[in-house]
Each structure stands twice: as C-alpha cells, then as structure tokens.
Design an enzyme around this catalytic site. Structure first.
Site, short mmCIF file in Angstrom:
data_model
loop_
_atom_site.label_atom_id
_atom_site.label_comp_id
_atom_site.label_asym_id
_atom_site.label_seq_id
_atom_site.Cartn_x
_atom_site.Cartn_y
_atom_site.Cartn_z
N GLU A 226 -5.98 -4.09 12.39
CA GLU A 226 -5.74 -4.86 11.16
C GLU A 226 -6.81 -5.93 10.97
O GLU A 226 -7.24 -6.21 9.86
CB GLU A 226 -4.34 -5.49 11.17
CG GLU A 226 -3.19 -4.52 11.44
CD GLU A 226 -3.22 -3.26 10.59
OE1 GLU A 226 -3.69 -3.31 9.44
OE2 GLU A 226 -2.77 -2.20 11.09
N GLU B 142 0.85 -1.18 0.00
CA GLU B 142 0.00 0.00 0.00
C GLU B 142 0.90 1.25 0.00
O GLU B 142 1.82 1.31 0.79
CB GLU B 142 -0.90 0.03 1.24
CG GLU B 142 -2.00 1.08 1.11
CD GLU B 142 -2.94 1.12 2.32
OE1 GLU B 142 -2.56 0.64 3.39
OE2 GLU B 142 -4.05 1.65 2.17
N GLU C 145 -2.64 -4.54 6.64
CA GLU C 145 -3.74 -5.48 6.69
C GLU C 145 -3.80 -6.44 5.51
O GLU C 145 -4.89 -6.78 5.05
CB GLU C 145 -5.06 -4.71 6.78
CG GLU C 145 -5.42 -3.91 5.51
CD GLU C 145 -5.01 -2.45 5.51
OE1 GLU C 145 -4.03 -2.12 6.21
OE2 GLU C 145 -5.66 -1.64 4.82
N ALA D 72 1.49 -1.48 11.03
CA ALA D 72 1.16 -2.80 10.52
C ALA D 72 0.44 -2.63 9.19
O ALA D 72 0.10 -1.51 8.80
CB ALA D 72 0.28 -3.55 11.51
N HIS E 86 -9.87 -4.59 9.47
CA HIS E 86 -9.70 -4.34 8.03
C HIS E 86 -10.04 -5.58 7.19
O HIS E 86 -10.29 -5.46 6.00
CB HIS E 86 -8.25 -3.97 7.73
CG HIS E 86 -7.95 -2.51 7.81
ND1 HIS E 86 -8.73 -1.54 7.25
CD2 HIS E 86 -6.88 -1.85 8.36
CE1 HIS E 86 -8.17 -0.34 7.46
NE2 HIS E 86 -7.06 -0.50 8.13
ZN LIG Z 1 -5.47 0.72 8.77
#
Ligand SMILES: [Zn+2]
Length: 859
Positions: A301, A128, A269, A267, A304
């Site tokens: 996470e 991402e 996801e 973190a 998500h």
């Molecule tokens: Zn997030």
C-alpha cells in the site's frame, strides 16, 4: 447489475469534455448509529471544452433531494440509472447535488459495522473500483482527478480520518463538524473517510527536514492486540527504501493506517489513509508467515502512494501495472531494505505469487496481462492472479532484463514527469527504454500481450560412463484452455540451471549456469561431458515465469530428499513444481502425498509448510481417486497428529500442524484429541489453545457431528465478538445435518441480510469435503438461483456466492454437464459467465487428476 456500469468509451468521451477542478463534499453522519441513509451534499466545479454539450455525473443513492447546475434547479428525474444527466454545460460549471446515500454492510461504499463488544458504530469507505459514487456524486473514473474537500458532521466523541490531516472539530453538544483541508489532485477511488470511536497510536517518519506524521488505528476492542511498534517499524523501512529508490518524497501530508472491520480485500491504498483488514491485528497466536504477509501488505500500500496515487492509470486496463508494481515493490523492499525481517521474500513470492499466477493462467478465463477492460464489470472480476501475480512475476523478469539500476532510474524519471497526472503503460516503458537503452517492444509483445504459460523441461542423454552426452532445455507452449482468448506462444526466457549433488542427505549446489532460452529447444553445451549431478533444476533462482519439470532421476532424488536443499528458494521451486505436476495429472495425488510426507519434516520455511499442508488436503479432497481417498486422508491425518506431537513446543510449526490436523481429523482418537484440547482435558506441551485455535478445533468437531448448537453457543458466549459471531455462523453451517445445510443455504441465497463477513463464514462452513452426499442436492439449487443472485446482489456479495457455493466438491461428470446446460441456457453476463466457467475448470481438472491417481493405484 444493470445501471451501474460505465464503459471505457463513455469515460474517454467524458475525459475529453471535462476538466474537474474541485469537489466540496459535506457528509452528515448523525444517522450512523441508527443506519439507513445519510445526507450527502456535493458541490463540484468543472470546466467543459465544448459549451452546450451534455454529460453525466455518477451517483448510487436511494434518492436525490436537489440538483442545481449553474444556479438552475434541475428536475430530480435527471437522476436515473445511477447517473445524473447534465445538459447544456457552460464553459465553467458549478453543480450541487444533495442526496440521501445508504450505509452498506457489504464492504462497498460507506460500510457500517457495529462492534458487539462495545455496541459502538464504526464506519469506513471502500471505493475501488467505482464506489465513491455511493457516498457522493462524482465523475467516477481515474483520469478525472480533482481536489477533494470533505466536511463531516459526526458524533462528538468520534475519531474522523480522511486523506487530509484531521482538523480540530468545531461545534458543541452531541455532534461536531470536521472540515478537512483540500487534498492534492487525486482520483475519486483513493479518497476515503473512516469514522467512529476508533483509537489511534501515533509516531512520525523523520528524515532530515522531512517529518511525516504516522497514525495507526483500530477499534478499542482490538487495541490490546495492536502491536503498533512492529507496524511502524516496517512502515518506516518502507519510507526509507521507497523514497530512496523513487527519488521522490512521500507526496501526501501524513500517513495513517486504519485496521477496519469486515474489509473485503487485504488493504486499500487510499491516499494517506490506508485501510487494512483488521484480521491483521492478531488476537491469537499466528505464525511468522502471517507477520510477513502483513508486512508485505503494508509495503504494498505504501508503494501505491507513488505508483497509483501520485501517478495514476488513465483507465482500468492498466490496473495490472498498478498492482504488479506494488506487488513487486513489496517483495523487493522486503528482500533489500536494511533491517528487514524477511530477506527471504523471493521464496514467499515463488511459493505464493507464482503458484497463484500459474493457476490463474491455466483457467479458461486467462488473458494477456494487458487486458481489454471495456467497462467496470470487466475490471471488477480482474483483480486476479494475472493482474497481481503474473504481472509482478513478469515485472521481476523485466528488472532482470534491463537491470535493477536502470529500472529504478526509469521509474524516477516517470514519477517526476507524471506527478499528479495519469499515464498509460507506454509512458513507463518509454521511461525504462530511455534509462536502459533497450527496445522493450518485443519484450512487451511476448510477455504482456499474450496469455498462457510455458513449460520448460530438461532433455538429456548420458554416455555409457554416466557423463552427459547432450543437454537441452525444451520449451512448450501448451494450448490455452478452451474459451481462452489468443494463442499459446513460446517466449524468450532468461533462466539459471542449478546443479546439485547429494551429500549425506544434503542437496548442495555445485554449479549454476545462466542462459537465454529461446524457441522450442535450447542446447546447453556447458553441460556436455560432465558428470550427471543428482538434481538438475531449471529456472533455479526463479528468474523467469514458467512451469518447470524435473527429469526422472532428479525427480526421484527430490522425492526422497526435498528437505535436503539448504536454501529455501530451490525447495520452494521444487514444491511448486510438484504441486503443479499434481494439478496437471503428471504426478498422482498419492505420490504427491508421499513427497509431502518425506519433505515436510525438514522444511523450515513456515509459509511453505502451510502452503503444502493446504495443497495436500486439496489433493486428497479433489485429486485423489475416491476409492482410495479415505486411505490417503487417514494417512495424512495420522502424519499430522504425529507431527503435532513431535513439533517443538510453542513453535510456528506446531501451530501449523494443529491446524492441519483440525482440518482432517477423522478417527475417534484424533477427534477426541481436538475435543480434549478444547475442554482442557488434553494438552500438547507449548500449544496455546487460544481464541482462534479454539474456533478451529470446534469447527472440525461441528463438521463431524461432535459439537452441537449448544456447544457453538457456549463458545460464542466466551468470544462474543464480531470474529466470534463469524466463526459461530461457520460452525453452525458446517454441521452434518440436512437441516443445518438448509438453514445455511437459505440465509445466504434466499435472504440478503447477512454482512459480507458473516456470509463468507457461512459459505465456508457449508462446503465440507466430507459431506458430499448432504451437499449433492444443492447443485441443482445453485444453478436455479445463481443468475438472480448476480442480478440482485452487489458485486462482492454475489461473487462470494457464485464462486463459494458452486458445487465444486462434486467432482463428477454430472457437475460439468449441469454447468454446461446452465451456460447454454442462462445467457449469463460475461463477468458472471467467467466466474462459473472458472469454477467448472476446477472440476474438470480434478476429474482428470482422479483418473491419473486411479491408474497409479493400479500399477
Ligand atoms: Zn494494490
């Protein structure tokens, strides 16, 4: 970074044209131990609504070996500017791309890390926003979902994890081939691959017929510190809570959590394969605030998996909704899940999320929660306090507005309706309107489409007998900072007003009135004729998103008795209000120090304690009158030492004071204590001088010239790990010599070989508030270099430098002038401009606050 951008228009056009069925991706990681590049082969099958049309597929790679579209070999020159041009599409297409892709050391794409402890290589992906294209050719936008099949060749003794369960590898000799099952239809940015000699711990989430395999992984060198049981416990609480609230079973075949090195964010996801920064495997004592933060990350996470992964935003302008939902979900789960260790999560939310949001919302770059994201560069600088924290605050308020039951009923309908698809904000609001029967257009316009923050103040008059003659809540909409888009607006707020009496030092709530605040002045007739309480607290229980001010009498009581509130939340609200007033120049830095010194001894919430400790240091470094600053720092350092010595042995508070002292120690006695703790000649009962605390102590000794290169080398010999190398780099950069500064600067700005983590450590060490004279020459160098940095480095690396090396410690008009001259002359790209303008705002704010503190000194 020209050539790697993608506009929303391009994405929309491509989504209209294409439907992507499936990717078959083969990665040969046989080169991982040497580094350099790896072979990536992608076969993608997709249909086109307009045969004969042209489009492109994304790829960031040093070279392409082969491009075959529908059986026909294309010229490799079709690959240019991080795209492969595809012309004359058929209705049904098959594209094969063979490329040499590069390992990275920036935490973007396929990150490659060598652990100094075992010399082994560890890989993981981070995609991402748009970095899957660094590993395989793909249509990199969230609404072109597809099934992904990964086939990975890697050393035989490696662990290989992806979104689908890890298969039995095939082959003989030194390498093996893992062929994973296809994923469900997901977006490219949540695909993942983690590979290396990671070690795993396994369990399962079981609920009736349902059984979801759970895995937790880390490097072997961290295995002794991995408290897997605690992580599984939080994870299972999250599964229970979210499955029930969402009424939708966990949508992926397994759930792995991988603690990975040099991770840029908290973190990520990835569907069924969450990556988490491995500082969350605690190798030294940390306070409970760190365990709480880790649990929040785990739950974030996990949320998500439904919100973001199962149902995904169509384009990045709804990133805020994705992140706000997960941020709200982590807090509500911690507050409500049976067995949760942190039922006080809304205090932490007020203390951290709200503070972050308020700060971000007052920067020149502030923007409506619903941001215009025109291209990828826009979104990359938008992982900010508006997107995460203000959005989550406003979502919390929306839940209060529609009611929690209706909120989750709407969410359930939303998941069922849009599973495996893409949505826009309107789809969620529509589901919430159906569930609640409320029209959310006005709410959305007031809260999502405007920027800025309201201030709520009490206005009261008293009768001669001391009873309240009139009481109103005044609402202000301070002008947005110069440069911010939009206009400041008043908003409807649902708030509570808390009334507190002082009893033997305890501030006891005697009444609570809930009301709607609308417009500039809202009368509160319920208070008229009543005895004036000791403290009147607006926005008690933190229902709305607003800055709150105390009346003069309440402020006086709170200043003396902040620790007297028995509940953590009103304390956190008062702490936040005081900090906010300090930042706004309504409370002098020296008065904030006084308030902190009086309130901290009774503050039990360790997260709040740590925030206030940081804020005091920041106030003294930035907001105090320079002529008085040293006196304030000396007072703070003395208080920190005293608190350290007085703290309960082995407690979190003790550790927090040790760190606070290490950040500010200045006298021979204080620095001698740090040195003594380090060499064992001094001790504080109960204080474990463990690996991380040793580095913290050494950092201050290095910055004050009491630990030289040899001392740093000796510490590194004791802790020759990745974390140790980072700390050593930071200590070297912190030394108070022109040579150390020059060396640090050159390693970051004039060379591009440092990893993301070492670079961050060097920058952190370089910037020392006590070393303004040494740092002064670097202001000019900064402006000379920053544009080239932006143009030649990756997003993460350049952001670290642009924000981290900005001369923000030089709080003077000259810094503003130099910034303005650069802004006028350099013609920076919008995202670069934003980062510099935000940094400039910090100096401007500090200059104003210093004037206020100077005036306070003269009174
Ligand atoms: Zn997030």
């Amino acid at each position: 970074m020209p050539g790697t951008n993608l506009t929303r228009e391009e994405a929309r056009t491509r989504a209209d044209l294409l439907h992507v069925d499936a990717y078959d991706i083969e990665l040969d990681l046989g080169s991982a131990r040497e580094g350099g590049t790896f072979r990536s082969t992608t076969v993608v099958r997709f249909t086109a609504t307009t045969p004969g049309a042209a489009t492109f597929i994304d790829l960031v790679a040093p070279s392409v070996e082969e491009i075959v579209l529908n059986g026909e070999r294309l010229d490799n020159a079709c690959f240019a500017d991080s795209r492969i041009a595809l012309a004359d599409l058929a209705a049904e297409n098959e594209l094969r791309v063979v490329a040499e892709c590069a390992y990275t050391n920036t935490g973007e794409g396929l990150h490659r890390f060598v652990d100094p402890v075992d010399g082994e290589t560890y890989l993981y992906t981070q995609f991402e926003v748009p970095d899957a294209r660094r590993v395989f050719a793909n249509f990199e936008q969230p609404d072109l979902k597809a099934a992904f099949t990964f086939t990975v060749t890697a050393p035989a003794d490696w662990t290989v994890v992806s979104n689908s369960p890890t298969p039995e590898p095939r082959g003989e000799g030194d390498s093996r081939v893992w062929r994973f099952e296809p994923t469900g239809r997901i977006s490219s940015y949540i695909t993942a691959l983690i590979a290396g000699p990671y070690v795993g711990v396994f369990d399962a989430y079981e609920n009736g017929e349902q059984k979801v395999p759970l895995g937790i992984y880390c490097r072997p060198s961290l295995r002794e510190f991995l408290d897997a049981e605690a992580i599984f416990e939080v994870t299972k609480q999250g599964f229970d809570y979210f499955q029930e609230k969402f009424d939708f079973p966990y949508p992926f075949p397994k759930y792995d959590q991988l603690f990975v090195p040099e991770f840029n964010a908290g973190a990520m996801e990835n569907a069924g394969a969450v990556t988490i920064r491995d500082q969350y495997v605690f190798r030294s004592k940390v306070t409970d605030a760190a365990y709480e933060a880790r649990a929040a990350t785990i739950l974030h996470e996990l949320a998500h998996m439904w919100f973001g992964n199962l149902v995904t935003m169509e384009w990045w302008n709804d990133l805020w909704l994705n992140e706000s939902f997960a941020t709200y979900a982590e807090a509500v789960c911690q507050a409500e899940a049976p067995g949760s260790r942190w039922p006080n999560s809304w205090t932490t939310f007020a203390n951290q999320m709200k503070t972050w949001a308020y700060r971000q919302d007052q920067l020149p770059s502030t923007h409506p929660i619903m941001a215009e994201i025109n291209d990828l560069e826009d979104v990359q600088v938008n992982f900010d306090g508006i997107t995460y924290a203000k959005g989550a605050s406003v979502l919390k308020q929306l839940v209060a507005y529609v009611g929690q039951d209706a909120f989750f009923e709407g969410v359930r309908a939303y998941f069922k309706r849009h599973a495996w698809g893409n949505t826009r904000l309107g789809d969620l609001l529509g589901a919430l309107e159906e569930a609640s029967g409320r029209d959310l257009k006005a709410w959305s316009a007031a809260w999502l489409e405007t920027a800025g923050i309201n201030v709520l103040r009490p206005a009261l008059t008293l009768n001669t007998d001391g009873t309240i003659e009139s009481f109103a809540v005044l609402q202000d909409a301070p002008a947005l900072p110069a440069g911010a888009k939009g206009e400041a607006v008043l908003r409807p707020h649902r708030i509570a007003v808390g009334l507190y009496e002082l009893n033997d030092g305890a501030l006891v709530r005697t009444d609570r009135i809930e009301l709607d605040v609308d417009g500039p002045r809202t009368e509160v007739p319920e208070l008229v004729g009543r005895h004036r309480p000791a403290v009147i607290l607006l926005n008690d229980d933190d229902l709305s998103y607003a800055k709150v001010r105390l009346d003069e009498d309440s402020l006086a009581v709170v200043t003396e008795n902040l620790g007297g509130f028995p509940d953590a939340l009103p304390r956190a609200l008062c702490w936040a209000s005081a900090w906010d007033m300090t930042r706004d120049g309504e409370l002098a830095a020296r008065d904030y120090l006084t308030l902190a010194l009086s309130g901290l001894p009774r503050e039990s919430d360790i997260g709040v304690v740590q925030s206030v400790q940081r804020q005091v240091k920041q106030a003294l470094d930035g907001y105090a009158d320079p002529a008085w600053r040293e006196e304030g720092l000396a007072r703070w350092a003395g208080a920190a030492e005293q608190a350290l010595r007085a703290a309960e042995p082995g407690s979190d508070h003790q550790l927090s004071w040790a760190r606070a002292l290490a950040a500010v120690a200045r006298t021979d006695g204080q620095l001698g204590l740090l040195a003594g703790l380090l060499d064992g000649s001094a001790a504080i009962p109960g204080l474990a001088v463990d690996t991380e605390l040793r580095w913290t102590l050494l950092g201050r000794l290095a910055a004050t010239g009491r630990a030289d290169g040899a001392a740093i080398d000796a510490e590194l010999a004791r802790d020759n790990t990745a974390a140790g190398q980072e700390h050593a780099a930071s200590c070297r950069a912190a030394r108070p010599t022109a040579e150390a500064k020059a060396e640090a600067w050159a390693s970051v700005v004039e060379s591009d070989t440092l990893t993301n983590y070492v670079q961050a450590a060097v920058i952190g060490g370089f910037q020392q508030a006590d070393q303004r004279e040494l740092l002064a020459p670097y202001a000019e160098k900064y402006f000379a270099a920053v544009k080239a940095v932006w143009e030649t480095r990756s997003h993460e690396i350049s952001q670290q430098i642009i924000v981290g090396l900005y001369p923000g410690l030089l709080v003077e008009q000259g810094t503003l002038d130099a910034t303005d001259a650069w802004l006028a002359g350099a013609d920076p790209a919008p995202a670069l401009r934003r980062q510099v303008v935000e940094s400039r705002a910090g100096v401007e704010r500090a200059l104003k606050a210093q004037a206020v503190d100077r005036a306070a000194g003269a009174r």
